[in-house]
Write a protein that holds these residues in place. Structure first.
Motif, PDB file in Angstrom:
ATOM      1  N   ALA A 127       0.824  -1.213   0.000  1.00 30.48           N
ATOM      2  CA  ALA A 127       0.000   0.000   0.000  1.00 30.48           C
ATOM      3  C   ALA A 127       0.858   1.263   0.000  1.00 30.48           C
ATOM      4  O   ALA A 127       0.481   2.269  -0.615  1.00 30.48           O
ATOM      5  CB  ALA A 127      -0.933  -0.011   1.201  1.00 30.48           C
ATOM      6  N   ASP A 128       2.012   1.209   0.663  1.00 34.02           N
ATOM      7  CA  ASP A 128       2.859   2.395   0.714  1.00 34.02           C
ATOM      8  C   ASP A 128       3.345   2.824  -0.667  1.00 34.02           C
ATOM      9  O   ASP A 128       3.522   4.020  -0.921  1.00 34.02           O
ATOM     10  CB  ASP A 128       4.025   2.207   1.685  1.00 34.02           C
ATOM     11  CG  ASP A 128       4.841   0.954   1.445  1.00 34.02           C
ATOM     12  OD1 ASP A 128       4.388   0.046   0.718  1.00 34.02           O
ATOM     13  OD2 ASP A 128       5.949   0.864   2.012  1.00 34.02           O
ATOM     14  N   ARG A 187      -6.232   2.213  -0.238  1.00 32.18           N
ATOM     15  CA  ARG A 187      -7.256   2.018   0.791  1.00 32.18           C
ATOM     16  C   ARG A 187      -7.790   0.583   0.759  1.00 32.18           C
ATOM     17  O   ARG A 187      -7.944  -0.056   1.803  1.00 32.18           O
ATOM     18  CB  ARG A 187      -8.406   3.002   0.597  1.00 32.18           C
ATOM     19  CG  ARG A 187      -9.497   2.841   1.660  1.00 32.18           C
ATOM     20  CD  ARG A 187     -10.716   3.636   1.349  1.00 32.18           C
ATOM     21  NE  ARG A 187     -11.236   3.225   0.044  1.00 32.18           N
ATOM     22  CZ  ARG A 187     -12.072   3.933  -0.693  1.00 32.18           C
ATOM     23  NH1 ARG A 187     -12.503   5.099  -0.264  1.00 32.18           N
ATOM     24  NH2 ARG A 187     -12.501   3.499  -1.855  1.00 32.18           N
ATOM     25  N   ASN A 231      -7.098   1.668  10.772  1.00 31.42           N
ATOM     26  CA  ASN A 231      -6.784   3.078  11.022  1.00 31.42           C
ATOM     27  C   ASN A 231      -6.161   3.731   9.791  1.00 31.42           C
ATOM     28  O   ASN A 231      -6.497   4.862   9.445  1.00 31.42           O
ATOM     29  CB  ASN A 231      -5.870   3.230  12.233  1.00 31.42           C
ATOM     30  CG  ASN A 231      -6.558   2.859  13.523  1.00 31.42           C
ATOM     31  OD1 ASN A 231      -7.784   2.886  13.613  1.00 31.42           O
ATOM     32  ND2 ASN A 231      -5.781   2.494  14.527  1.00 31.42           N
ATOM     33  N   GLU A 232      -5.242   3.023   9.163  1.00 32.20           N
ATOM     34  CA  GLU A 232      -4.598   3.569   7.962  1.00 32.20           C
ATOM     35  C   GLU A 232      -5.616   3.704   6.823  1.00 32.20           C
ATOM     36  O   GLU A 232      -5.612   4.692   6.092  1.00 32.20           O
ATOM     37  CB  GLU A 232      -3.422   2.693   7.523  1.00 32.20           C
ATOM     38  CG  GLU A 232      -2.225   2.789   8.440  1.00 32.20           C
ATOM     39  CD  GLU A 232      -1.634   4.190   8.493  1.00 32.20           C
ATOM     40  OE1 GLU A 232      -1.436   4.802   7.425  1.00 32.20           O
ATOM     41  OE2 GLU A 232      -1.397   4.682   9.604  1.00 32.20           O
ATOM     42  N   ALA A 233      -6.478   2.709   6.672  1.00 31.42           N
ATOM     43  CA  ALA A 233      -7.519   2.765   5.637  1.00 31.42           C
ATOM     44  C   ALA A 233      -8.453   3.941   5.880  1.00 31.42           C
ATOM     45  O   ALA A 233      -8.848   4.647   4.933  1.00 31.42           O
ATOM     46  CB  ALA A 233      -8.292   1.452   5.589  1.00 31.42           C
ATOM     47  N   ARG A 248      -7.706   6.723   7.434  1.00 29.66           N
ATOM     48  CA  ARG A 248      -6.946   7.940   7.134  1.00 29.66           C
ATOM     49  C   ARG A 248      -6.957   8.208   5.627  1.00 29.66           C
ATOM     50  O   ARG A 248      -7.177   9.338   5.192  1.00 29.66           O
ATOM     51  CB  ARG A 248      -5.506   7.800   7.644  1.00 29.66           C
ATOM     52  CG  ARG A 248      -4.670   9.052   7.502  1.00 29.66           C
ATOM     53  CD  ARG A 248      -3.274   8.872   8.086  1.00 29.66           C
ATOM     54  NE  ARG A 248      -2.483   7.869   7.416  1.00 29.66           N
ATOM     55  CZ  ARG A 248      -1.796   8.080   6.279  1.00 29.66           C
ATOM     56  NH1 ARG A 248      -1.818   9.244   5.706  1.00 29.66           N
ATOM     57  NH2 ARG A 248      -1.085   7.105   5.744  1.00 29.66           N
ATOM     58  N   VAL A 249      -6.765   7.164   4.835  1.00 28.17           N
ATOM     59  CA  VAL A 249      -6.789   7.317   3.375  1.00 28.17           C
ATOM     60  C   VAL A 249      -8.199   7.691   2.915  1.00 28.17           C
ATOM     61  O   VAL A 249      -8.368   8.530   2.025  1.00 28.17           O
ATOM     62  CB  VAL A 249      -6.271   6.035   2.674  1.00 28.17           C
ATOM     63  CG1 VAL A 249      -6.451   6.123   1.165  1.00 28.17           C
ATOM     64  CG2 VAL A 249      -4.807   5.790   3.023  1.00 28.17           C
ATOM     65  N   LEU A 261      -5.220  -1.738   2.226  1.00 24.56           N
ATOM     66  CA  LEU A 261      -5.159  -1.576   3.679  1.00 24.56           C
ATOM     67  C   LEU A 261      -6.354  -2.240   4.362  1.00 24.56           C
ATOM     68  O   LEU A 261      -6.207  -2.855   5.424  1.00 24.56           O
ATOM     69  CB  LEU A 261      -5.082  -0.093   4.036  1.00 24.56           C
ATOM     70  CG  LEU A 261      -3.765   0.596   3.649  1.00 24.56           C
ATOM     71  CD1 LEU A 261      -3.903   2.106   3.730  1.00 24.56           C
ATOM     72  CD2 LEU A 261      -2.630   0.098   4.521  1.00 24.56           C
ATOM     73  N   ARG A 262      -7.520  -2.131   3.756  1.00 24.79           N
ATOM     74  CA  ARG A 262      -8.704  -2.802   4.321  1.00 24.79           C
ATOM     75  C   ARG A 262      -8.521  -4.316   4.317  1.00 24.79           C
ATOM     76  O   ARG A 262      -8.829  -4.983   5.306  1.00 24.79           O
ATOM     77  CB  ARG A 262      -9.955  -2.425   3.530  1.00 24.79           C
ATOM     78  CG  ARG A 262     -10.461  -1.034   3.830  1.00 24.79           C
ATOM     79  CD  ARG A 262     -11.658  -0.705   2.985  1.00 24.79           C
ATOM     80  NE  ARG A 262     -12.212   0.610   3.320  1.00 24.79           N
ATOM     81  CZ  ARG A 262     -13.068   1.256   2.569  1.00 24.79           C
ATOM     82  NH1 ARG A 262     -13.511   0.735   1.433  1.00 24.79           N
ATOM     83  NH2 ARG A 262     -13.511   2.445   2.935  1.00 24.79           N
ATOM     84  N   GLN A 269      -5.721  -3.117   8.218  1.00 26.85           N
ATOM     85  CA  GLN A 269      -5.088  -1.931   8.779  1.00 26.85           C
ATOM     86  C   GLN A 269      -6.144  -0.821   8.764  1.00 26.85           C
ATOM     87  O   GLN A 269      -6.100   0.097   7.956  1.00 26.85           O
ATOM     88  CB  GLN A 269      -3.852  -1.546   7.970  1.00 26.85           C
ATOM     89  CG  GLN A 269      -2.753  -2.596   8.020  1.00 26.85           C
ATOM     90  CD  GLN A 269      -1.529  -2.149   7.275  1.00 26.85           C
ATOM     91  OE1 GLN A 269      -1.121  -0.994   7.374  1.00 26.85           O
ATOM     92  NE2 GLN A 269      -0.922  -3.059   6.532  1.00 26.85           N
ATOM     93  N   LEU A 274       0.487   4.795  -2.172  1.00 26.51           N
ATOM     94  CA  LEU A 274       0.382   6.111  -1.526  1.00 26.51           C
ATOM     95  C   LEU A 274       1.439   7.069  -2.068  1.00 26.51           C
ATOM     96  O   LEU A 274       1.149   8.233  -2.357  1.00 26.51           O
ATOM     97  CB  LEU A 274       0.511   5.962  -0.007  1.00 26.51           C
ATOM     98  CG  LEU A 274      -0.625   5.204   0.681  1.00 26.51           C
ATOM     99  CD1 LEU A 274      -0.271   4.910   2.130  1.00 26.51           C
ATOM    100  CD2 LEU A 274      -1.924   5.970   0.570  1.00 26.51           C
TER     101      LEU A 274
END
Length: 151
Positions: free
Chosen positions: A101-102, A128, A138-140, A142-143, A131-132, A136, A105
């Motif tokens: 995912a990074d 996103r 929280n990260e999803a 945030r995105v 991440l889902r 993850q 991003l």
């Protein structure tokens, strides 16, 4: 003396010798690669992006499959305004490791720098979703908030 050695013993000795040479070679490559990586990180942190780029490229020359180095090289290129080159690095990571995912991003950020909003949004949505799937949350989230602002 050699005439008394059987072919099996000669083969065993040769095998051990070749194995030792290969072990030394790969250990040397690992040490050199690690040194280039450390130099690249040190230069990056010191904001010497040209030196960092050189170090990361040398690291990749020794081990082209290290995704983290490609991402760091991409970040370094972005800092120098070499957005197209950075995009190529991020895309290379995505091609080899589509669940990173990074990389999506970072690619989205590069597209935003080029004012390619639709492409940036597409990469954020892919990140996103990954991440889902990786739970993850929280990260999803945030995105998702970032996507809401962009749409």
């Amino acid at each position: 003396m050699l005439e008394t050695l059987s072919p099996k013993i000669i083969f065993a000795i040769a095998s051990v010798f070749v194995s030792a040479v290969l072990l030394i070679y790969f250990a040397w490559r690992t040490i050199v690669t690690a040194n280039w990586y450390k130099k690249g990180v040190d230069f990056y942190q010191a904001e010497d992006y040209e030196a960092a780029e050189t170090a990361f490229r040398n690291c990749i020359a020794m081990n082209s499959t290290n995704d983290a180095v490609h991402l760091l090289l991409g970040d370094t290129l972005m800092r120098q305004g070499k957005v197209e080159d950075a995009i190529a690095q991020f895309q290379e990571v995505i091609r080899r490791a589509p669940k990173r995912a990074d990389a999506y991003l970072r690619l989205s950020n590069a597209y935003m720098r080029q004012e390619q909003r639709a492409a940036a949004i597409e990469q954020l949505e892919l990140a996103r979703n990954i991440l889902r799937k990786q739970r993850q949350i929280n990260e999803a989230a945030r995105v998702s908030r970032l996507l809401d602002k962009l749409k």
